[in-house]
Scaffold this active site. Structure first.
Site, PDB file in Angstrom:
ATOM      1  N   ASN A 153       0.888  -1.078   0.142  1.00 46.44           N
ATOM      2  CA  ASN A 153       0.070  -0.093  -0.081  1.00 46.44           C
ATOM      3  C   ASN A 153       1.029   1.235   0.004  1.00 46.44           C
ATOM      4  O   ASN A 153       1.490   1.534   1.056  1.00 46.44           O
ATOM      5  CB  ASN A 153      -0.920  -0.060   1.349  1.00 46.44           C
ATOM      6  CG  ASN A 153      -1.555   1.028   1.416  1.00 46.44           C
ATOM      7  OD1 ASN A 153      -1.898   2.128   0.463  1.00 46.44           O
ATOM      8  ND2 ASN A 153      -2.206   1.383   2.688  1.00 46.44           N
ATOM      9  N   TRP A 154       0.973   1.757  -1.065  1.00 43.67           N
ATOM     10  CA  TRP A 154       1.761   3.000  -1.228  1.00 43.67           C
ATOM     11  C   TRP A 154       1.197   4.216  -0.631  1.00 43.67           C
ATOM     12  O   TRP A 154       1.949   5.335  -0.581  1.00 43.67           O
ATOM     13  CB  TRP A 154       2.202   3.235  -2.917  1.00 43.67           C
ATOM     14  CG  TRP A 154       3.133   2.454  -3.105  1.00 43.67           C
ATOM     15  CD1 TRP A 154       3.890   1.215  -2.649  1.00 43.67           C
ATOM     16  CD2 TRP A 154       3.901   2.489  -4.436  1.00 43.67           C
ATOM     17  NE1 TRP A 154       4.885   0.583  -3.320  1.00 43.67           N
ATOM     18  CE2 TRP A 154       4.888   1.641  -4.403  1.00 43.67           C
ATOM     19  CE3 TRP A 154       4.044   3.534  -5.518  1.00 43.67           C
ATOM     20  CZ2 TRP A 154       6.036   1.395  -5.697  1.00 43.67           C
ATOM     21  CZ3 TRP A 154       5.173   3.497  -6.376  1.00 43.67           C
ATOM     22  CH2 TRP A 154       6.165   2.252  -6.434  1.00 43.67           C
ATOM     23  N   LYS A 155       0.088   4.381  -0.448  1.00 47.50           N
ATOM     24  CA  LYS A 155      -0.516   5.267   0.401  1.00 47.50           C
ATOM     25  C   LYS A 155      -0.479   6.729  -0.382  1.00 47.50           C
ATOM     26  O   LYS A 155      -0.313   6.604  -1.909  1.00 47.50           O
ATOM     27  CB  LYS A 155      -0.012   5.775   1.573  1.00 47.50           C
ATOM     28  CG  LYS A 155      -0.233   4.460   2.700  1.00 47.50           C
ATOM     29  CD  LYS A 155       0.115   4.829   4.076  1.00 47.50           C
ATOM     30  CE  LYS A 155       0.153   3.352   4.962  1.00 47.50           C
ATOM     31  NZ  LYS A 155       0.028   3.648   6.147  1.00 47.50           N
ATOM     32  N   GLU A 165      -5.224  -5.340  10.703  1.00 49.93           N
ATOM     33  CA  GLU A 165      -4.288  -4.225  10.873  1.00 49.93           C
ATOM     34  C   GLU A 165      -4.445  -3.240  12.445  1.00 49.93           C
ATOM     35  O   GLU A 165      -5.482  -2.408  12.189  1.00 49.93           O
ATOM     36  CB  GLU A 165      -4.363  -3.149   9.431  1.00 49.93           C
ATOM     37  CG  GLU A 165      -3.776  -3.589   8.458  1.00 49.93           C
ATOM     38  CD  GLU A 165      -3.391  -2.687   7.404  1.00 49.93           C
ATOM     39  OE1 GLU A 165      -2.293  -2.827   6.987  1.00 49.93           O
ATOM     40  OE2 GLU A 165      -4.222  -1.565   7.388  1.00 49.93           O
ATOM     41  N   GLU A 183      -6.852   4.599   8.120  1.00 45.86           N
ATOM     42  CA  GLU A 183      -6.744   6.068   7.681  1.00 45.86           C
ATOM     43  C   GLU A 183      -7.832   6.683   6.935  1.00 45.86           C
ATOM     44  O   GLU A 183      -8.329   7.671   7.365  1.00 45.86           O
ATOM     45  CB  GLU A 183      -5.355   6.151   6.803  1.00 45.86           C
ATOM     46  CG  GLU A 183      -4.116   6.017   7.593  1.00 45.86           C
ATOM     47  CD  GLU A 183      -2.962   5.493   6.718  1.00 45.86           C
ATOM     48  OE1 GLU A 183      -3.019   5.645   5.555  1.00 45.86           O
ATOM     49  OE2 GLU A 183      -1.742   4.845   7.410  1.00 45.86           O
ATOM     50  N   GLY A 199       2.997  -1.293   4.312  1.00 47.55           N
ATOM     51  CA  GLY A 199       2.749   0.060   3.683  1.00 47.55           C
ATOM     52  C   GLY A 199       4.164   0.693   3.654  1.00 47.55           C
ATOM     53  O   GLY A 199       4.625   0.493   2.420  1.00 47.55           O
ATOM     54  N   GLY A 200       4.982   1.275   4.381  1.00 43.13           N
ATOM     55  CA  GLY A 200       6.179   1.880   4.292  1.00 43.13           C
ATOM     56  C   GLY A 200       7.316   0.973   3.515  1.00 43.13           C
ATOM     57  O   GLY A 200       7.833   1.408   2.518  1.00 43.13           O
ATOM     58  N   HIS A 258      -9.372   1.054   4.868  1.00 40.38           N
ATOM     59  CA  HIS A 258      -8.170   1.098   5.838  1.00 40.38           C
ATOM     60  C   HIS A 258      -8.328   2.109   6.768  1.00 40.38           C
ATOM     61  O   HIS A 258      -9.299   2.968   6.859  1.00 40.38           O
ATOM     62  CB  HIS A 258      -6.983   1.870   4.762  1.00 40.38           C
ATOM     63  CG  HIS A 258      -5.629   1.692   5.291  1.00 40.38           C
ATOM     64  ND1 HIS A 258      -5.161   2.726   6.267  1.00 40.38           N
ATOM     65  CD2 HIS A 258      -4.806   0.983   5.121  1.00 40.38           C
ATOM     66  CE1 HIS A 258      -3.930   2.440   6.583  1.00 40.38           C
ATOM     67  NE2 HIS A 258      -3.622   1.639   6.127  1.00 40.38           N
ATOM     68  N   SER A 278       3.696  -2.565  10.224  1.00 40.30           N
ATOM     69  CA  SER A 278       4.994  -2.465  10.553  1.00 40.30           C
ATOM     70  C   SER A 278       5.826  -3.788  10.084  1.00 40.30           C
ATOM     71  O   SER A 278       6.504  -4.322  10.758  1.00 40.30           O
ATOM     72  CB  SER A 278       5.481  -2.139  11.918  1.00 40.30           C
ATOM     73  OG  SER A 278       5.083  -0.704  12.264  1.00 40.30           O
ATOM     74  N   GLY A 307       2.748   2.071  10.802  1.00 41.38           N
ATOM     75  CA  GLY A 307       3.775   3.031  10.776  1.00 41.38           C
ATOM     76  C   GLY A 307       4.596   3.489  11.954  1.00 41.38           C
ATOM     77  O   GLY A 307       5.527   4.367  12.079  1.00 41.38           O
TER      78      GLY A 307
HETATM   79  C1  PEP Z   1      -0.644   0.152   6.218  1.00 47.28           C
HETATM   80  O1  PEP Z   1      -0.894   1.359   6.278  1.00 47.28           O
HETATM   81  O2  PEP Z   1      -1.584  -0.678   5.632  1.00 47.28           O
HETATM   82  C2  PEP Z   1       0.401  -0.485   6.922  1.00 47.28           C
HETATM   83  C3  PEP Z   1       0.387  -1.647   7.296  1.00 47.28           C
HETATM   84  O3  PEP Z   1       1.671   0.321   7.013  1.00 47.28           O
HETATM   85  P1  PEP Z   1       3.259   0.161   7.577  1.00 47.28           P
HETATM   86  O4  PEP Z   1       3.531  -1.227   6.928  1.00 47.28           O
HETATM   87  O5  PEP Z   1       4.036   1.310   7.223  1.00 47.28           O
HETATM   88  O6  PEP Z   1       2.959  -0.084   9.128  1.00 47.28           O
END
Ligand code: PEP
Length: 247
Positions: free
Chosen positions: A11-13, A165, A99, A231-232, A97, A210, A171
């Site tokens: 997920n590149w957001k 999640e 967010e 994500g990241g 999600h 994470s 993050g």
């Molecule tokens: C996400 O936003 O779906 C996520 C899992 O982010 P991260 O891996 O950066 O915690």
């Protein structure tokens, strides 16, 4: 117990412009050599979906989207329908999600409608659920997740994945313990089987929050962890492929 494949989805957001397409191309190249039980997907911003599809070529890398509008068309300025995403090259869509639940005030009913629109367009919906730190600390994690599943899951298990999640893990560099992940995924599986019958065994449950190269193998080895939502660490091919190779 069904033999479910592993799905690793990035997920590149709100990250990435044309300069990032080289990362997609590198991921696509590597995806050609993956074992058959691993599917890898990347969800760039909507502006990059068609170019990401082109950069991925004819290999197995799946391109996805991060959100969708539930309606097929109409007066919804700035929004994108499931058919539009599919037309651009998306084959899966993340919905609900945390967010978007928090920042865009999306309700469970909104998320269910979005998931059903994604399925109706022939794509896979990844429905996200997870508790906040306050809910965890109050001991209500399973109640919160149960409510989110009840409210947001679509009527059909076809073209569906669930992502657990924990909001506090996204993050932050924090993750639940392996035992906690196992317990929550098992509870989600029980919910899915109660809801969909045998088809609930076939729904992939991803862990997200994470996930990094250093912890991916341990998390992906847990029963009922059928993949990861990343994500990241999905922004660069090097980190993302290290996670994919742990699957
Ligand atoms: C996400 O936003 O779906 C996520 C899992 O982010 P991260 O891996 O950066 O915690």
């Amino acid at each position: 117990m069904t033999d479910r494949p592993k799905l690793i989805a990035g997920n590149w957001k709100m990250n990435g412009t044309a300069a990032a397409l080289a990362e997609i191309a590198a991921m696509a190249d590597a995806a050609r050599d993956l074992p058959g039980h691993v599917t890898v997907a990347v969800c760039p911003p909507a502006t990059l979906i068609d170019r990401a599809r082109a950069a991925a070529g004819d290999g197995p890398l799946v391109i996805g989207a991060q959100d969708v509008h539930a309606a097929a068309d109409g007066a919804f300025t700035g929004c994108v329908s499931a058919a539009m995403l599919n037309d651009a090259g998306a084959r899966l869509v993340i919905v609900g999600h945390s967010e978007r639940r928090a920042d865009c005030h999306e309700t469970d009913a909104d998320i269910r409608a979005k998931a059903e629109a994604v399925q109706a367009a022939g794509m896979t919906a990844i429905v996200c659920v997870g508790e906040t730190a306050a809910q965890r600390d109050a001991g209500t994690t399973l109640t919160v997740i149960g409510g989110q599943l009840d409210g947001s899951l679509p009527a059909s298990a076809a073209g569906l994945a669930v992502a657990y999640e924990p909001v506090w893990a996204i993050g932050s560099g924090l993750t639940p313990t392996i035992a906690q992940v196992g317990g929550i995924h098992a509870a989600i599986r029980t919910n899915l089987v109660a809801r969909y019958g045998d088809a609930g065994e076939g729904v992939s449950i991803l862990y997200g929050g994470s996930v990094k190269p250093a912890n991916a193998a341990e998390l992906l080895a847990v029963a009922d962890v059928d993949g990861a939502l990343v994500g990241g660490a999905s922004l660069t091919a090097a980190d993302f492929l290290a996670i994919v190779r742990a699957a």
